[in-house]
Write an enzyme that holds these catalytic residues in place. Structure first.
Site, PDB file in Angstrom:
ATOM      1  CD  GLU A  18      -3.220   0.366   0.520  1.00 21.40           C
ATOM      2  OE1 GLU A  18      -2.813   1.449   0.059  1.00 21.40           O
ATOM      3  OE2 GLU A  18      -4.409   0.028   0.483  1.00 21.40           O
ATOM      4  NE  ARG A 102      -5.294  -2.080   9.116  1.00 23.60           N
ATOM      5  CZ  ARG A 102      -5.421  -1.617   7.874  1.00 23.60           C
ATOM      6  NH1 ARG A 102      -5.191  -0.334   7.610  1.00 23.60           N
ATOM      7  NH2 ARG A 102      -5.790  -2.404   6.896  1.00 23.60           N
ATOM      8  CG  ASN A 104      -6.564   2.079   5.232  1.00 28.03           C
ATOM      9  OD1 ASN A 104      -5.780   1.130   5.248  1.00 28.03           O
ATOM     10  ND2 ASN A 104      -7.441   2.258   4.266  1.00 28.03           N
ATOM     11  CG  ASN A 150      -8.610   3.272   1.279  1.00 29.88           C
ATOM     12  OD1 ASN A 150      -7.389   3.237   1.454  1.00 29.88           O
ATOM     13  ND2 ASN A 150      -9.391   2.226   1.444  1.00 29.88           N
ATOM     14  CG  ASP A 198      -7.464   0.792  -1.459  1.00 31.11           C
ATOM     15  OD1 ASP A 198      -7.058   1.711  -0.737  1.00 31.11           O
ATOM     16  OD2 ASP A 198      -7.308  -0.398  -1.169  1.00 31.11           O
TER      17      ASP A 198
HETATM   18  C1  BGC Z   1      -7.431  -1.396   3.376  1.00 35.43           C
HETATM   19  C2  BGC Z   1      -7.914  -2.811   3.276  1.00 35.43           C
HETATM   20  C3  BGC Z   1      -9.273  -2.835   2.590  1.00 35.43           C
HETATM   21  C4  BGC Z   1      -9.135  -2.132   1.251  1.00 35.43           C
HETATM   22  C5  BGC Z   1     -10.433  -2.060   0.473  1.00 35.43           C
HETATM   23  C6  BGC Z   1      -7.369  -0.823   2.006  1.00 35.43           C
HETATM   24  O1  BGC Z   1      -6.915   0.487   2.062  1.00 35.43           O
HETATM   25  O2  BGC Z   1      -6.188  -1.310   4.029  1.00 35.43           O
HETATM   26  O3  BGC Z   1      -7.993  -3.381   4.559  1.00 35.43           O
HETATM   27  O4  BGC Z   1      -9.713  -4.155   2.416  1.00 35.43           O
HETATM   28  O5  BGC Z   1      -8.654  -0.840   1.432  1.00 35.43           O
HETATM   29  O6  BGC Z   1     -11.401  -1.315   1.130  1.00 35.43           O
HETATM   30 CA    CA Z   2      -5.606   2.121   0.907  1.00 29.86          CA
END
Ligand code: BGC
Ligand code: CA
Length: 295
Positions: A18, A102, A104, A150, A198
């Site tokens: 990521e 958590r 992201n 995201n 995402d």
């Molecule tokens: C998260 C994942 C999630 C994905 C899709 C990512 O940014 O870390 O846990 O499954 O996005 O929503």
């Molecule tokens: Ca992400």
């Protein structure tokens, strides 16, 4: 047709690769493997070549370069400042209880502030949030009704923020006030019915490149939201993308290997392509104030 290559050069595949980000000062790519707590770096030439990995004691949602030369990670439920060798120098915890959540994705705005969001492991609707960390370490909640935070990126003039709360299956555009770091005027920029948005990045022309988790694709949209390009990646869990390299012309795409998708060929690896667009330079987090003699 955009030609894609899986990266060679011994770049380690991740469980949930990521957050690719080009660190111009160090001429290297940074990215994370979230559940493993790994922060990776690589050089980019004809291919990515793995340079180093440091491992945190908690999941790491994103990592960004700082003006000081150090790194800022959004990890677990804290902002973690660290040296390049992985030594933690400062931790700023999030306010309030963060059970089941958590950090992201996170990005630095054009003025050097960090925007970072949390996600609910159980995808409990509205339990996560989007925060802003200012250079003076003040934490402000920008949105408190998020599920999986995201997809952060700014238009070339910095006046529009693109944001994805993934389960909404939309990329939302906001007016972004560069002077105050506040958002207003939410509207749908792009909607998806076959996957969830995402990570994303914006190029110099204002085109928004969105990793669409579950579809195996990165999709590009012009500033009006019209479809502009598609990159077929391979693994279905496409997690993020960023322009990298000295000329910011290499699109680096991360993928994940979660659940049943773990058996897909090359799941969790990074991919690169040269789609004929140029990225915007990444602003480092303004962790230090430049002191001018006589100031
Ligand atoms: C998260 C994942 C999630 C994905 C899709 C990512 O940014 O870390 O846990 O499954 O996005 O929503
Ligand atoms: Ca992400």
């Amino acid at each position: 047709m955009i030609k894609l290559s899986a990266t060679r050069g011994f770049v380690p595949p991740g469980q949930l690769s990521e957050g690719p980000v080009w660190d111009r000062a160090h001429q290297e790519l940074l990215w994370v493997d979230i559940p493993a707590g790994h922060i990776h770096s690589a050089t980019i030439g004809p291919d990515l070549v793995h340079r180093a990995t440091v491992t945190l004691d908690r999941p790491v949602g994103a990592v960004l370069p700082c003006v000081s030369g150090g790194l800022l990670a959004a990890a677990g439920d804290a902002f973690v400042f660290l040296d390049r060798d992985g030594t933690v120098t400062e931790t700023v915890p999030l306010p309030g209880p963060q059970d089941g959540l958590r950090f992201n994705d996170a990005k630095v705005d054009p003025r050097g502030r960090l925007l970072a969001g949390t996600m609910s492991y159980a995808e409990e609707t509205g339990s996560a949030a989007l925060y802003r960390l200012d250079p003076d370490r003040t934490v402000t909640t920008l949105r408190a009704d998020v599920t999986i935070s995201n997809g952060l990126g700014w238009s070339p003039d910095g006046g529009t923020l693109y944001y994805a709360d993934s389960p909404t299956q939309r990329v939302t555009a906001y007016d972004y006030d560069l002077d105050t770091g506040t958002i207003s005027g939410a509207r749908t920029f792009a909607a998806f019915d076959d996957g969830v948005p995402d990570g994303l990045c914006v190029d110099r022309d204002g085109t928004v490149w969105v990793a669409v988790w579950g579809t195996g694709q990165v999709r590009a949209f012009d500033p009006t939201g019209r479809a502009a390009a598609v990159v077929n990646v391979g693994p279905s869990q496409v997690s993020s993308c960023a322009f990298a390299g000295p000329d910011l012309d290499v699109l680096v795409i991360t993928t994940a290997a979660q659940g049943p998708a773990a058996s897909e060929p090359n799941a969790g690896r990074l991919f690169t392509c040269v789609p004929g667009a140029t990225g915007l330079p990444v602003t480092p987090f303004a962790d230090t104030r430049l002191v001018i003699a006589g100031d």
